[in-house]
Enzyme design. Sequence first.
Site, mmCIF file in Angstrom:
data_model
loop_
_atom_site.group_PDB
_atom_site.id
_atom_site.type_symbol
_atom_site.label_atom_id
_atom_site.label_comp_id
_atom_site.label_asym_id
_atom_site.label_seq_id
_atom_site.Cartn_x
_atom_site.Cartn_y
_atom_site.Cartn_z
ATOM 1 N N ASP A 95 0.798 -1.232 0.000
ATOM 2 C CA ASP A 95 0.000 0.000 0.000
ATOM 3 C C ASP A 95 0.831 1.284 0.000
ATOM 4 O O ASP A 95 0.378 2.326 -0.450
ATOM 5 C CB ASP A 95 -0.957 0.020 1.213
ATOM 6 C CG ASP A 95 -0.243 -0.216 2.536
ATOM 7 O OD1 ASP A 95 0.996 -0.320 2.528
ATOM 8 O OD2 ASP A 95 -0.926 -0.307 3.576
ATOM 9 N N HIS A 96 2.080 1.194 0.492
ATOM 10 C CA HIS A 96 2.850 2.430 0.664
ATOM 11 C C HIS A 96 3.593 2.870 -0.596
ATOM 12 O O HIS A 96 4.001 4.018 -0.693
ATOM 13 C CB HIS A 96 3.876 2.258 1.792
ATOM 14 C CG HIS A 96 3.295 2.466 3.154
ATOM 15 N ND1 HIS A 96 2.249 1.723 3.637
ATOM 16 C CD2 HIS A 96 3.617 3.336 4.132
ATOM 17 C CE1 HIS A 96 1.955 2.130 4.852
ATOM 18 N NE2 HIS A 96 2.770 3.109 5.185
ATOM 19 N N ASP A 160 3.745 -1.021 11.413
ATOM 20 C CA ASP A 160 3.258 0.290 10.984
ATOM 21 C C ASP A 160 2.577 0.927 12.186
ATOM 22 O O ASP A 160 1.820 0.250 12.897
ATOM 23 C CB ASP A 160 2.261 0.149 9.832
ATOM 24 C CG ASP A 160 1.906 1.501 9.256
ATOM 25 O OD1 ASP A 160 2.525 1.914 8.264
ATOM 26 O OD2 ASP A 160 1.015 2.172 9.830
ATOM 27 N N ARG A 448 -2.201 12.266 9.776
ATOM 28 C CA ARG A 448 -1.013 13.086 10.037
ATOM 29 C C ARG A 448 -0.960 14.278 9.090
ATOM 30 O O ARG A 448 -1.353 14.153 7.929
ATOM 31 C CB ARG A 448 0.253 12.265 9.863
ATOM 32 C CG ARG A 448 0.339 11.213 10.933
ATOM 33 C CD ARG A 448 1.726 10.675 11.132
ATOM 34 N NE ARG A 448 1.702 9.925 12.373
ATOM 35 C CZ ARG A 448 2.404 8.827 12.609
ATOM 36 N NH1 ARG A 448 3.231 8.375 11.701
ATOM 37 N NH2 ARG A 448 2.313 8.199 13.756
ATOM 38 N N SER A 643 12.791 5.900 16.285
ATOM 39 C CA SER A 643 11.973 4.783 15.809
ATOM 40 C C SER A 643 12.613 3.453 16.204
ATOM 41 O O SER A 643 13.746 3.404 16.665
ATOM 42 C CB SER A 643 11.840 4.850 14.294
ATOM 43 O OG SER A 643 12.934 4.236 13.686
ATOM 44 N N ARG A 645 13.393 1.207 14.144
ATOM 45 C CA ARG A 645 13.965 0.702 12.895
ATOM 46 C C ARG A 645 15.217 -0.165 13.138
ATOM 47 O O ARG A 645 16.185 0.279 13.735
ATOM 48 C CB ARG A 645 14.228 1.970 12.086
ATOM 49 C CG ARG A 645 15.230 2.060 11.119
ATOM 50 C CD ARG A 645 15.250 3.449 10.464
ATOM 51 N NE ARG A 645 14.084 4.322 10.658
ATOM 52 C CZ ARG A 645 14.162 5.645 10.670
ATOM 53 N NH1 ARG A 645 15.302 6.253 10.477
ATOM 54 N NH2 ARG A 645 13.079 6.367 10.853
HETATM 55 FE FE1 SF4 Z 1 -1.034 4.509 4.804
HETATM 56 FE FE2 SF4 Z 1 0.034 5.119 7.138
HETATM 57 FE FE3 SF4 Z 1 -1.432 6.919 5.787
HETATM 58 FE FE4 SF4 Z 1 -2.585 4.862 6.873
HETATM 59 S S1 SF4 Z 1 -1.492 6.499 7.954
HETATM 60 S S2 SF4 Z 1 -2.951 5.627 4.819
HETATM 61 S S3 SF4 Z 1 -1.073 3.250 6.631
HETATM 62 S S4 SF4 Z 1 0.536 6.046 5.191
#
Ligand code: SF4
Length: 752
Positions: A95-96, A160, A448, A643, A645
């Site tokens: 998805d990313h 995630d 975000r 993070s 990571r």
């Molecule tokens: Fe994708 Fe993360 Fe945005 Fe959700 S918050 S749509 S998982 S990038």
Amino acid sequence: MAFDIEMIKKVYEDMPARVDKARELVGRPLTLSEKILYAHLWEGMPSQKFERSKDYVDFAPDRVACQDATAQMALLQFMHAGKEQSAVPTTVHCDHLIQAKVGAEQDLAVANSQSKEVFDFLSSVTNKYGIGFWKPGSGIIHQILLENYAFPGGLMIGTDSHTVNAGGLGMLAIGVGGADAVDVMSGMAWELKFPKLIGVKLTGKLNGWTAPKDVILRVADILTVKGGTGAIVEYFGEGALSMSATGKGTICNMGAEIGATTSTFGYDDSMRRYLNATGRAEVVVAADKVADYLTADPEVYTNPEQYFDELIEINLSELEPYINGPFTPDRGTPVSKMKEEAAKNDWPIKVEWGLIGSCTNSSYEDMSRAVSIVNQAVELGITPKAEFGINPGSEQIRFTIERDGIIAAFEKMGTKVFTNACGPCIGQWDRAGADKQEKNTIVHSFNRNFSKRADGNPNTHAFVTSPEMVAALAISGRLDFNPITDTLINDNGEEVKFKPPFGDELPKKGFDVDDPGFQAPAEDGSKIEVIVSPTSQRLQLLEPFKPWDGKNITGAKLLIKAFGKCTTDHISMAGPWLRFRGHLDNISNNMLIGAENAFNHKTNWVKNELTGEYGEVPAVQRAYKAAGVPTIVVGDQNYGEGSSREHAAMEPRHLGVKAVLVKSFARIHETNLKKQGMLALTFANEADYDKIQEDDTINFLDLVEFAPAKPLTLEFVHSDGSKDIILANHTYNDQQIEWFKAGSALNLIAAG
Ligand code: SF4
């Protein structure tokens, strides 16, 4: 796609006895979060009580989920665990890596070509190891998890931060780094500090223009981006019961924006409705049998102040729609105050774009409420003033809203329907003109809104709000439009006003999908070859790290003495390096390039003791490696914060750094270093940091006696021949010392 009902039934079978035992040990009624945690202890039946914010506890999660960007290194590592299958049900979601530009069809084709090698790798590695694979275009990880896998009372980890979304179905779902996912997939325990608990009591009922999104926007406003750190947020009260499961998902999703470990709700009718509508009636039957264990004990809700570390109360009947931003999701402005705030702060009033969807707000309810505003605009004769884009959260949602005419209604207004993927939410938005960096405003229903997050333009003022408010603001073209009180002038010059949005919680005709985009793994993956091109610049199969040779490390050089803050971003930068997350050698070219050298206060400029010349950190380290010279890194306080990571630990290991000696570690990074077979050490006396000189040669004097709770002794030989003996503490237990000896934790698992 199967949701593993047998695993779920087993969780419910074990839960009552474990929770009852925990209640006895703790000696008081339990919150929902405590019930789920105690029901998922690695040891099985609880044998002790744990102190919140203090005890580190081993847990056994039920599921693992990974998205395409983080899955690459996680699965490359998992391949070394020597397992035939993932130890717990696992899925990977593409998805990313899909950019939003023209529209779904073309954008998806471009992504499939540009990231072909990554998708091919993920498809083959998941097929081999019994992992479900959700292809590019199938949707966004968290929407798919909610639709298919989340279940009340479960414990899930995902690579995630918005994994927390699954709290909408009464789970504890927690975002982790790839290393944690690999542990759990390899059959190891997963460790978490027992969280503190924040209770949010919801009274009243949402009405008119307010939506579940406004609850979390208000909570973010109250708690700020750090307010939930180390805590689980548990929502309860009549207001919670009156909300849809997907609305609860939105609230839990944005728990990541207040730094919360996760958020959750007790099992209720909304969850039953959603589980039934998404083909999981069997889960409802199983959950109903243990329903009392899937919500807090009644005393918790009558006297919440006794059971939560912090309590917030929100009356939904009085809650206004919120618009949070710009640049941070915790800057909350109720719609009635936006005129004043926008003017005061000189925020651009004109709304250029309205974006709906993402993993945060992609439910049928969201789409149908937003389209109710769009339809009104058409009826009232208003031409939208801003552009519109939609990112459906899954193919199931997209297919269903297309069938029900919702997409057609959006398209009538010129809306661009992007791929079922993250797109603009993660900066994967090729927005025309963004490179001019003009000051502008967009509104979206994502989570975000940090600078540059959507379109890369630092001057884009992004505001987060509910999908119905996005629709209203984009149609009006004004950030300060209050649809509750304000009127608009339509194309005929008449004054018109929106009615409040309305919509269906679930589709009347049920969900539908033609091809959900799921690839089930092979029954027997042993013959499947994992596809990685040896010439790939983005993927590289890992070689196991070499075991320790059993000798003291001698003649080591100092690679860098890092000064001040050295986060995982300083150690392994993000940004353009993201594309190399699956290629350890290539991404190692960013190793420590952000760290400040204590001797010259420059970044990425260290002395090569072999030549006496200065050079970039990765290049200097590669020179030491080529010459067979071991090195150490010295650091300051809280080294490796940020993070989780794992690249920040793998890169120095790959390039031949042997030890990291610091004043103190961020705990996750310390553990990551241990897992990769490095020595993670702290100065017994912090002032010894100052004794370390640029030209030192370092000898370990007693590494051969490496044992728990026994400091190691290091000799620093200075260029004038003088020496300092420095004691280094460590927190290795017996098993972790075995990781070091084997070369890494995975080497040890593979050997076992
Ligand atoms: Fe994708 Fe993360 Fe945005 Fe959700 S918050 S749509 S998982 S990038």
